[in-house]
Design a protein around this motif. Structure first.
Motif, PDB file in Angstrom:
ATOM      1  N   ASN B 291       0.803  -1.229   0.000  1.00 61.82           N
ATOM      2  CA  ASN B 291       0.000   0.000   0.000  1.00 61.82           C
ATOM      3  C   ASN B 291       0.833   1.274   0.000  1.00 61.82           C
ATOM      4  O   ASN B 291       1.741   1.416   0.812  1.00 61.82           O
ATOM      5  CB  ASN B 291      -0.898   0.036   1.235  1.00 61.82           C
ATOM      6  CG  ASN B 291      -2.096  -0.876   1.094  1.00 61.82           C
ATOM      7  OD1 ASN B 291      -2.218  -1.603   0.110  1.00 61.82           O
ATOM      8  ND2 ASN B 291      -2.971  -0.856   2.080  1.00 61.82           N
ATOM      9  N   THR B 293       1.257   4.975   1.298  1.00 61.70           N
ATOM     10  CA  THR B 293       0.818   5.510   2.596  1.00 61.70           C
ATOM     11  C   THR B 293       0.781   7.032   2.590  1.00 61.70           C
ATOM     12  O   THR B 293       1.434   7.671   1.758  1.00 61.70           O
ATOM     13  CB  THR B 293       1.774   5.090   3.739  1.00 61.70           C
ATOM     14  OG1 THR B 293       3.037   5.758   3.548  1.00 61.70           O
ATOM     15  CG2 THR B 293       1.983   3.591   3.770  1.00 61.70           C
ATOM     16  N   ALA B 294       0.022   7.575   3.522  1.00 59.18           N
ATOM     17  CA  ALA B 294      -0.001   9.023   3.774  1.00 59.18           C
ATOM     18  C   ALA B 294       0.146   9.185   5.279  1.00 59.18           C
ATOM     19  O   ALA B 294      -0.793   8.919   6.024  1.00 59.18           O
ATOM     20  CB  ALA B 294      -1.315   9.623   3.297  1.00 59.18           C
ATOM     21  N   ASN B 295       1.318   9.594   5.728  1.00 59.90           N
ATOM     22  CA  ASN B 295       1.639   9.650   7.159  1.00 59.90           C
ATOM     23  C   ASN B 295       1.852  11.088   7.620  1.00 59.90           C
ATOM     24  O   ASN B 295       2.592  11.836   6.993  1.00 59.90           O
ATOM     25  CB  ASN B 295       2.925   8.838   7.412  1.00 59.90           C
ATOM     26  CG  ASN B 295       3.359   8.881   8.872  1.00 59.90           C
ATOM     27  OD1 ASN B 295       2.620   8.458   9.755  1.00 59.90           O
ATOM     28  ND2 ASN B 295       4.561   9.408   9.122  1.00 59.90           N
ATOM     29  N   ARG B 323       4.592   7.244   1.260  1.00 61.38           N
ATOM     30  CA  ARG B 323       5.399   6.157   0.697  1.00 61.38           C
ATOM     31  C   ARG B 323       4.767   5.731  -0.624  1.00 61.38           C
ATOM     32  O   ARG B 323       3.544   5.599  -0.723  1.00 61.38           O
ATOM     33  CB  ARG B 323       5.416   4.962   1.654  1.00 61.38           C
ATOM     34  CG  ARG B 323       5.904   5.297   3.044  1.00 61.38           C
ATOM     35  CD  ARG B 323       7.406   5.298   3.132  1.00 61.38           C
ATOM     36  NE  ARG B 323       7.835   5.929   4.372  1.00 61.38           N
ATOM     37  CZ  ARG B 323       9.077   5.883   4.822  1.00 61.38           C
ATOM     38  NH1 ARG B 323      10.025   5.255   4.129  1.00 61.38           N
ATOM     39  NH2 ARG B 323       9.404   6.485   5.937  1.00 61.38           N
TER      40      ARG B 323
END
Lengths: 449, 449
Positions: B291, B293-295, B323
């Motif tokens: 996946n 990602t949005a962190n 990511r």
């Protein structure tokens, strides 16, 4: 008596500098005992009988009294606080925040205008009465607490303890003075406050953000919770928030309409282009005074230093202050807020109550309000603005509601004092003129029957 | 040659401590020149020919080479970085972050396992070859940069400049080693990254929060913007974000299914009860590796100190790392993100690009991948895990895509090294065994035709 102020104000500017150089940051438990001792000493030197009233916790309340020999049946009850806001962010100050440096007729210090200048001013006023007439025009009772900036946590204990002692026909609150354009303000109420902290903790330690696809991020949870609290129009979306809001009366709305507000000056001062939702004129003033607010005062999670760090935080926190209007009940709203969070799936978010105060109001036609307006015209030779309640907060309802004392907030502050912000300052000319005003209010109140 | 490692590893543990005691925080521009000089000195002492390659900005790349006398036609190209993450929050460390204290067979220091242990390990390996055989089994080319932790900002310049020089048949990337349960991992790719900073500024100075009814609050704006980026299920809501995501092949999915992942151990380590959305088993592993990602890596506004301060902030900021998987293009996604913000009414929010890297992949059936798996079985006597791409990021695509070198990421790290977190540490036993593995990979690669 006013002559004494003109001739001696420099002595009291020095006293104010001495007060301002003593840090007294209640949020950081810094210098409070020292500040209480200093205030006690200054009151005693002035001629007050002074007690340091210890409470179950926190710094003491300084309580001073002077009896009038000729007029012992009239009493004015005064409230101030010797604590100040934290000075941070310190790097934005042009002078060290506890230096009390004088530049261009202003004293710069954290707490100098909020609210130590009003303490120094009232010391000067009482000394002026005593030096000029050998007496005060009425009894003066004065409570100066040390936790106002953190929500007057233990002040209710003092009021309970001294309830019988704290009798009087009128009250003078901590602040007041000149608005933008140097217009004197007679403020007749304060908004209430509910101050809370949210804490979201999803793990026991920070994690490499490579794991963001599978490990919960508390910052996302906090963002999503906060976003349920206020809608896109800025209206508070918590159920029942507006249920008990007392409607503004025609008299209130008239006072709001008459109230001057220099929009361009505020915009310039803050460097903003527009007010919220493009408000202006009467609608802006009505929102300013009348609307409950939901403000994010602090927000933090993860890495906030320079450059980039790829971390998935373990904790996210927010501080929020909600300003309340009559007759919102902070305890009830705190419960509504908790229920709201639970209902939206955030029952695991910690909600810590930090402070609460209901709003306070004094009638426009009360004796002390009328005297304040009349003497403002006399001293400043300007038509004063009647502010039905200040958008600021404080425990004024203990005077107006619990003790039942009609109370005005008047003093020596000016419009660009940067309260709660860097470069807080006190204009010396307003210190002098505002003191004359408050002195005249006390004199006229003492004469009234 | 492996005997040399057994007999002399303590010397290289000391070298690693020396490296780890030299702070080299790229995000804070701290100690980078000193660290580059130290690495250069160590490589020269080992027998490398070393250049410090200056770039237009930032710290130099240390570039070292050793020619093989007997086998000059095979070359392995190695990548490491001498910079480290910031040590904050320092108060959570049990030993000072640059003390390199040894306790219970582990060395504690910021950057000790990410990635200075791999530098010290590779120095030891080359020395072992030279001391044992008087030669290296193939040519070794080694680039060690100083900006990996801030997105390898100037590394592309180095690759462009040294493109003809950087020829080889296989690559070894910076990190790798043992997973939870001490299972060796052969990692064949890295996720890409887009790192951005959002800044919302609504005024030139903080304001008393009494004005919250009429002055815009940047924290509300930031919260509302962030809340549009990820939906309630954690899926990224920016238009086109998933358009170019390369589908996982059957072979990829098989590798994911076979990959061990000790869920309970991770949960215990992080103190979490559940993974995101309650994921577990195959679905958890697929999300972890597959996946985007949005962190939220950092979030701040207003007053974040103790107690309560009633301030309306002038500025609110957030750091976010996204990511990326093959074939997402970070430059294109940065534009999508900007468009997304504009479309949702946040065109006045500043969006600063801090770093970008596309993802990288090496085929499962490449020679270097097979050698790495075979030698892992030999050294650790365990079946290795084939990780199709690590959830971590880095400029590996310069090796795999730009230079066209099949590259594995293997090394001396262990599962509880706390990379990017407090108490980062390097197990000394894994430093020894991992070094033997990497040495055997180089040996076997040199022999293969």
């Amino acid at each position: 008596m006013l002559g004494y102020i003109d001739e001696n104000y420099e002595t009291y500017v020095k006293k104010l500098q001495e007060l301002a150089r003593q840090p007294s940051v209640s949020a950081q438990n810094l210098g409070l005992q020292e500040a209480a001792q200093l205030v006690k000493k200054m009151l005693e030197e002035t001629g007050f009988h002074v007690q340091l009233v210890s409470l179950s916790k926190g710094p003491p309340v300084v309580y001073g009294t002077v009896q009038s020999k000729k007029n012992p049946n009239r009493t004015i009850v005064i409230y101030n606080h010797y604590d100040v806001q934290p000075p941070e962010p310190v790097e934005l100050w042009k002078h060290p925040p506890f230096s009390a440096t004088i530049e261009d007729g202003k004293i710069y210090a954290r707490g100098v205008t909020d609210n130590k200048a009003n303490i120094a001013s009232r010391i000067m006023i009482v000394k002026a009465f005593l030096e000029t007439h050998g007496d005060v025009p009425c009894n003066i009772k004065w409570a100066i607490e040390g936790e106002e900036e953190i929500g007057s946590v233990h002040f209710p204990e003092f009021v309970r303890k001294y309830r019988d002692e704290l009798k009087g026909q009128a009250g003078i609150w901590e602040f007041g003075g000149l608005d933008i354009g140097d217009i004197p303000m007679v403020t007749l109420g304060l908004k209430g406050m509910l101050y809370v902290e949210f804490k979201v903790q999803t793990a026991t330690k920070d994690v490499h953000s490579a794991r963001a696809a599978i490990v919960p991020n508390p910052a996302w949870k906090l963002v999503k919770l906060l976003d349920t609290i206020v809608d896109d129009n800025g209206r508070i979306a918590v159920e029942g928030w507006y249920d008990d809001v007392r409607e503004l009366t025609r008299q209130d709305l008239e006072a709001i309409r008459e109230m001057p507000l220099d929009e361009e000056d505020i915009k310039k001062d803050l460097g903003i282009k527009h007010f919220l939702r493009g408000l202006s004129g009467y609608e802006l003033k009505k929102a300013y005074l009348g609307n409950p607010t939901a403000n994010i005062a602090g927000l933090w999670s993860g890495y906030t230093g320079p450059g980039h760090k790829t971390v998935l935080p373990a904790v996210a926190e927010a501080k929020m202050d909600f300003r309340l209007v009559p007759d919102q009940d902070p305890a009830k709203l705190a419960k509504n807020l908790r229920d709201h969070a639970n209902k939206h799936g955030f029952s695991d978010v910690e909600l810590k109550l930090q402070a609460e105060n209901p709003a306070a109001r004094t009638p426009v036609d009360s004796e002390i309000a009328k005297i304040s307006a009349r003497t403002a015209r006399e001293v400043f030779q300007k038509e004063p603005a009647i502010i039905i309640y200040s958008p600021a907060s404080g425990p004024m309802h203990y005077w107006t509601s619990v003790l039942g004392i009609p109370t005005v907030s008047i003093g020596v502050n000016h419009a660009h004092g940067s309260q709660h912000a860097p470069n807080e300052n006190q204009r010396i000319d307003v210190f002098v003129q505002g003191s004359k005003w408050v002195a005249r209010v006390i004199e006229e109140f003492a004469r009234a029957r």
